[in-house]
Design a protein around this motif. Sequence first.
Motif, PDB file in Angstrom:
ATOM      1  N   LEU A 168       0.817  -1.216   0.000  1.00 28.22           N
ATOM      2  CA  LEU A 168       0.000   0.000   0.000  1.00 28.22           C
ATOM      3  C   LEU A 168       0.850   1.266   0.000  1.00 28.22           C
ATOM      4  CD1 LEU A 168      -2.774  -0.997   2.582  1.00 28.22           C
ATOM      5  CD2 LEU A 168      -3.037  -0.765   0.112  1.00 28.22           C
ATOM      6  N   LEU A 169       1.988   1.244   0.706  1.00 28.54           N
ATOM      7  CA  LEU A 169       2.760   2.472   0.904  1.00 28.54           C
ATOM      8  C   LEU A 169       3.814   2.706  -0.168  1.00 28.54           C
ATOM      9  CD1 LEU A 169       3.299   2.418   4.786  1.00 28.54           C
ATOM     10  CD2 LEU A 169       1.644   3.744   3.484  1.00 28.54           C
ATOM     11  N   LEU A 170       4.432   1.652  -0.677  1.00 25.44           N
ATOM     12  CA  LEU A 170       5.541   1.848  -1.609  1.00 25.44           C
ATOM     13  C   LEU A 170       5.157   2.631  -2.861  1.00 25.44           C
ATOM     14  CD1 LEU A 170       7.514  -1.515  -1.352  1.00 25.44           C
ATOM     15  CD2 LEU A 170       8.073   0.716  -0.363  1.00 25.44           C
ATOM     16  N   PRO A 171       3.955   2.475  -3.433  1.00 27.72           N
ATOM     17  CA  PRO A 171       3.615   3.315  -4.600  1.00 27.72           C
ATOM     18  C   PRO A 171       3.559   4.808  -4.296  1.00 27.72           C
ATOM     19  CG  PRO A 171       2.187   1.388  -4.512  1.00 27.72           C
ATOM     20  CD  PRO A 171       2.945   1.418  -3.223  1.00 27.72           C
ATOM     21  N   LEU A 172       3.472   5.160  -3.015  1.00 34.07           N
ATOM     22  CA  LEU A 172       3.415   6.573  -2.646  1.00 34.07           C
ATOM     23  C   LEU A 172       4.780   7.172  -2.391  1.00 34.07           C
ATOM     24  CD1 LEU A 172       0.411   6.420  -0.125  1.00 34.07           C
ATOM     25  CD2 LEU A 172       0.342   6.984  -2.556  1.00 34.07           C
ATOM     26  N   VAL A 173       5.845   6.383  -2.530  1.00 30.85           N
ATOM     27  CA  VAL A 173       7.195   6.873  -2.248  1.00 30.85           C
ATOM     28  C   VAL A 173       7.515   8.066  -3.136  1.00 30.85           C
ATOM     29  CG1 VAL A 173       9.644   6.307  -2.482  1.00 30.85           C
ATOM     30  CG2 VAL A 173       8.094   4.692  -1.379  1.00 30.85           C
ATOM     31  N   GLY A 174       7.979   9.142  -2.499  1.00 25.74           N
ATOM     32  CA  GLY A 174       8.338  10.351  -3.230  1.00 25.74           C
ATOM     33  C   GLY A 174       7.166  11.169  -3.707  1.00 25.74           C
ATOM     34  N   GLY A 175       5.952  10.791  -3.329  1.00 25.72           N
ATOM     35  CA  GLY A 175       4.777  11.491  -3.845  1.00 25.72           C
ATOM     36  C   GLY A 175       4.166  12.491  -2.903  1.00 25.72           C
ATOM     37  N   ILE A 176       4.820  12.764  -1.771  1.00 25.32           N
ATOM     38  CA  ILE A 176       4.271  13.710  -0.796  1.00 25.32           C
ATOM     39  C   ILE A 176       5.275  14.831  -0.596  1.00 25.32           C
ATOM     40  CG2 ILE A 176       3.514  14.007   1.593  1.00 25.32           C
ATOM     41  CD1 ILE A 176       2.640  11.120   1.642  1.00 25.32           C
ATOM     42  N   ASP A 177       4.843  16.066  -0.794  1.00 27.55           N
ATOM     43  CA  ASP A 177       5.704  17.216  -0.529  1.00 27.55           C
ATOM     44  C   ASP A 177       4.863  18.355   0.018  1.00 27.55           C
ATOM     45  OD1 ASP A 177       4.718  18.931  -2.757  1.00 27.55           O
ATOM     46  OD2 ASP A 177       5.647  17.392  -4.012  1.00 27.55           O
ATOM     47  N   ALA A 178       5.554  19.356   0.555  1.00 29.88           N
ATOM     48  CA  ALA A 178       4.872  20.452   1.236  1.00 29.88           C
ATOM     49  C   ALA A 178       4.028  21.302   0.308  1.00 29.88           C
ATOM     50  CB  ALA A 178       5.903  21.341   1.951  1.00 29.88           C
ATOM     51  N   ALA A 179       4.236  21.191  -1.020  1.00 33.89           N
ATOM     52  CA  ALA A 179       3.442  21.988  -1.951  1.00 33.89           C
ATOM     53  C   ALA A 179       2.022  21.466  -2.076  1.00 33.89           C
ATOM     54  CB  ALA A 179       4.113  22.008  -3.321  1.00 33.89           C
ATOM     55  N   GLN A 180       1.772  20.238  -1.652  1.00 27.65           N
ATOM     56  CA  GLN A 180       0.436  19.669  -1.722  1.00 27.65           C
ATOM     57  C   GLN A 180      -0.335  19.992  -0.447  1.00 27.65           C
ATOM     58  OE1 GLN A 180       1.505  15.557  -2.095  1.00 27.65           O
ATOM     59  NE2 GLN A 180       1.819  15.657  -4.301  1.00 27.65           N
ATOM     60  N   SER A 181      -1.648  19.848  -0.528  1.00 29.54           N
ATOM     61  CA  SER A 181      -2.491  20.075   0.653  1.00 29.54           C
ATOM     62  C   SER A 181      -3.388  18.883   0.948  1.00 29.54           C
ATOM     63  CB  SER A 181      -3.364  21.325   0.451  1.00 29.54           C
ATOM     64  OG  SER A 181      -4.186  21.178  -0.700  1.00 29.54           O
ATOM     65  N   THR A 182      -3.236  17.789   0.207  1.00 27.23           N
ATOM     66  CA  THR A 182      -4.032  16.587   0.446  1.00 27.23           C
ATOM     67  C   THR A 182      -3.133  15.362   0.338  1.00 27.23           C
ATOM     68  OG1 THR A 182      -4.629  16.393  -1.900  1.00 27.23           O
ATOM     69  CG2 THR A 182      -6.155  17.613  -0.459  1.00 27.23           C
ATOM     70  N   ILE A 183      -3.537  14.301   1.049  1.00 29.49           N
ATOM     71  CA  ILE A 183      -2.842  13.021   0.961  1.00 29.49           C
ATOM     72  C   ILE A 183      -3.895  11.913   0.983  1.00 29.49           C
ATOM     73  CG2 ILE A 183      -0.727  13.820   2.086  1.00 29.49           C
ATOM     74  CD1 ILE A 183      -1.699  12.518   4.653  1.00 29.49           C
ATOM     75  N   ASP A 184      -3.476  10.718   0.616  1.00 32.19           N
ATOM     76  CA  ASP A 184      -4.369   9.556   0.651  1.00 32.19           C
ATOM     77  C   ASP A 184      -4.400   9.040   2.090  1.00 32.19           C
ATOM     78  OD1 ASP A 184      -5.883   7.330   0.205  1.00 32.19           O
ATOM     79  OD2 ASP A 184      -4.777   6.685  -1.575  1.00 32.19           O
ATOM     80  N   LEU A 228       8.408   5.850   5.845  1.00 36.69           N
ATOM     81  CA  LEU A 228       7.787   7.172   5.966  1.00 36.69           C
ATOM     82  C   LEU A 228       8.701   8.264   5.424  1.00 36.69           C
ATOM     83  CD1 LEU A 228       6.228   6.849   9.543  1.00 36.69           C
ATOM     84  CD2 LEU A 228       5.062   6.664   7.351  1.00 36.69           C
ATOM     85  N   LEU A 229      10.005   8.152   5.684  1.00 31.93           N
ATOM     86  CA  LEU A 229      10.930   9.148   5.146  1.00 31.93           C
ATOM     87  C   LEU A 229      10.982   9.099   3.635  1.00 31.93           C
ATOM     88  CD1 LEU A 229      13.873   8.884   7.720  1.00 31.93           C
ATOM     89  CD2 LEU A 229      12.270  10.773   7.450  1.00 31.93           C
ATOM     90  N   LYS A 230      10.874   7.910   3.063  1.00 39.19           N
ATOM     91  CA  LYS A 230      10.864   7.800   1.612  1.00 39.19           C
ATOM     92  C   LYS A 230       9.602   8.420   1.006  1.00 39.19           C
ATOM     93  CE  LYS A 230      14.761   5.835   0.681  1.00 39.19           C
ATOM     94  NZ  LYS A 230      15.783   6.552  -0.127  1.00 39.19           N
ATOM     95  N   LEU A 231       8.497   8.396   1.759  1.00 36.85           N
ATOM     96  CA  LEU A 231       7.266   9.010   1.248  1.00 36.85           C
ATOM     97  C   LEU A 231       7.460  10.494   0.995  1.00 36.85           C
ATOM     98  CD1 LEU A 231       4.438   7.374   3.406  1.00 36.85           C
ATOM     99  CD2 LEU A 231       5.248   6.692   1.157  1.00 36.85           C
ATOM    100  N   VAL A 232       8.276  11.147   1.844  1.00 42.98           N
ATOM    101  CA  VAL A 232       8.477  12.591   1.719  1.00 42.98           C
ATOM    102  C   VAL A 232       9.826  12.917   1.090  1.00 42.98           C
ATOM    103  CG1 VAL A 232       6.943  13.169   3.611  1.00 42.98           C
ATOM    104  CG2 VAL A 232       9.320  12.671   4.102  1.00 42.98           C
ATOM    105  N   SER A 233      10.457  11.922   0.464  1.00 45.30           N
ATOM    106  CA  SER A 233      11.715  12.114  -0.270  1.00 45.30           C
ATOM    107  C   SER A 233      12.822  12.684   0.598  1.00 45.30           C
ATOM    108  CB  SER A 233      11.487  13.037  -1.490  1.00 45.30           C
ATOM    109  OG  SER A 233      10.484  12.520  -2.333  1.00 45.30           O
ATOM    110  N   VAL A 234      12.927  12.155   1.821  1.00 44.52           N
ATOM    111  CA  VAL A 234      13.981  12.568   2.742  1.00 44.52           C
ATOM    112  C   VAL A 234      14.935  11.391   2.928  1.00 44.52           C
ATOM    113  CG1 VAL A 234      14.485  13.276   5.112  1.00 44.52           C
ATOM    114  CG2 VAL A 234      12.516  14.228   3.919  1.00 44.52           C
TER     115      VAL A 234
END
Length: 806
Positions: A369-385, A757-763
């Motif tokens: 469930l989580l791996l497809p979201l890797v790198g797809g969350i950043d501060a420029a967005q205002s919504t998440i799954d 979780l860190l990979k989700l936000v590209s850190v």
Amino acid sequence: MSALDSRAPQAPPVPEPAPPAGPTGAARWAADLAMGARFALAGGRESWIRTVLTAVGVGLGVAVLMVAASVPNMLGARDARGDARENYGFEHVERSDRSALYTSGDTEFRGESVRGRYIQPEGDDPPEPPGVERLPGPGEMVVSPALKELLESPEGALLKERLPHRITGTIGDEGLLGPLELTFLAGSDTLAHFPQSVTRIDRFDKVTEPEPMDAVLLLLVVVVCVVLLFPVWVFIATSVRFGGERRDRRLAALRLVGADSRMVRRVAAGESLVGALLGLVVGAALFLPVRGLAGRTEFLDVNVFPADVRPGVALIALIAVAVPVSAVAVALLALRGVAIEPLGVVRNAGVRRRRLWWRLVPPGIGLVLLLPLVGGIDAAQSTIDTYRIAVGIVLLLAGVTAVLPWLVEWVVNRMHGGPLPFQLAVRRLQLDSGSGARAVSGITVAVAGAIAVQMLFGGVEGDYTRPTGHDTSRADLMVMRELRDGREVAGLTERLERTPGVSRVLGTAALYVPEAGTDPNGDAAWTSITVADCATLEQVAVLASCEDGDVFVAPSDTEGAEEPGARPGARFDLNVPIYSRDREEYVRTGEARPWSVPRDAPVVEARKDVMGRFSSGVLATPAALDLARVTQVRAELSVKVDPAVPDAVEHVRNTVETGSPESQVMLLSGTERSDRFLAVQRALYAGAAGVMLLIGASMVVSTMEQLRERRKLLSVLVAFGTRRSTLGWSVLWQTALPVALGLALSVLGGIGLGAVLLKLVSVPVAVDWASLGAMTGIGAGVILLVTVLSLPPLWRMMRPDGLRTE
């Protein structure tokens, strides 16, 4: 096994008795559940002790869930009261009988924030904020009950000097964020003198819509909620299994009188259902005193009224349904590996070992469930799954709790030898490792979640922390004050130099003026002029030499802001125009007061001041520019205090903040964090403290239940001469082994979840080993404390008279 043993006759299998005649379907379920309820409530001393332990355990979890379910209402009610009492002046308001001048006058006292507001009515019907029956006049103020109590106590004597207004009333609950908030509303008749910082209002409850949280903060909120609430569910699931061995022996007796295996499982579900329902009642009973404490406690600067702590109806219904259903499901799943026969109970079919493969399925699904979201969350967005992320985290944490029993069994089955207490503990765990693993499952998942959250917070903290540029080696405080007479700067500097605890003061007078002969509302070139002595000017510019009477020019285009008037020979008007809110333009009053920069003024290079700013523009000494000619000036004084003097900062505030809003005292700091990030972090700490208390209480109950079930065994060993110290150490080893394995697993699981979780936000993945050690140490400390608390009842149980039975 010998050949003789292999030829031994085998006992024929016990035939499955025919189910007794009676109702079928739903009626049969109801009848069997009712029988289980009777066993739980009227099945003798052992039954009701088990029921009480289950109710207490479930009740603790339910109380925490109800507090968590109250958070939306708490924050909503608190924010609504905060908005209802504010007006930030974002719209133009004409002067009328309904208007008033309004400004902020916040301060601090020994680390606590004191919210202050000043108001000056402009008509006969000014607006009144909630909780205020009558607006205070000049020299008067209304205060919150907590501030009134502080001002009237000896501890508030210093603050009383700063707020000399006469108290004429108290602010009602509808005007406060919480009962412990420190706030005041003071009257004034001088706000018109400070048009730059004062707003005109004609009503309250006028604020802008808050900006939505960015996606990274939303991820933090989701992770914090899951990590804090999932251990509560684990604890509730553990609580409904208290006294499982004795219950199974009682169910075996039911088989002896003709019940089939399906019936005994329904009876077991009925017993668990009663414990869960009683747990709901206990949880509601525990929630009420916790709710009452909300108004008398403050945690991380958050305080609310007891009336705010109320769960939503939908969340209450969800808890009321989910807890009993979970209890029944856990009871039925627990019996999956138990063969309850008429002549006894066989656990795990005697030789069947726990399997690992299915325990890896939940974390595997979580990763899917989580791996497809890797790198797809950043501060420029205002919504998440949100739901996908929450489910993925729950499944990864569930994998930790699922693997723990297998790990404990796998390890203890390979242990041999050692001291006698160690051997006794290992043998006990080899016979039944499940109870030991269940006892520490809550702390294991809590520590794993805490490690993951700390990794995520540490990874994104830099994005919400920025350097301020403040030079704390040169100053601790920055004092800023708007003055109508430039001569007051010297007097303010002298008063600060005489203030207890002040070691150094560097003061400047700052002007922002247009060139003479230009229209201040048009294309006038506005320029900064800084007036200070040579010692202070040398701190803000590179000067070859300086004497009183000198003038310097420090042009700068820092951050694209030029100073067009900063040139030799420029002429300025020291009668600074004042902005009129009525006319919405700058207005000059009185005659012009021209002043010219000498044509031979040297051009110098600006340096950063203690605030990290470049003092560009015109730099003048007092003899070159007479401050008595200036009609509007801003005093900026950097103050260094002696840390050895108690309350040195408070004395500085008392010198500067004299019951009026024109002054501001700023504590200098090297970094500054986002308020929203700090709010999420405070919520994490508050929730983590509550969860750790819950887990500690749950482990006390669980340990008491395990000792109660082993009472006869311990009594037998004591009766046969086993030393009590040997038994005591064996019990400690029985706790220590699952704890060590659980904490090791929590470290691995926490690092794995944190990395995802860190990979989700590209850190980049990085482990804060200090925080990891702290989280693991806290978990071990909770377990150690619980073990120490269990020793007194352990000594009482190790007596030969424990062999007596009914």
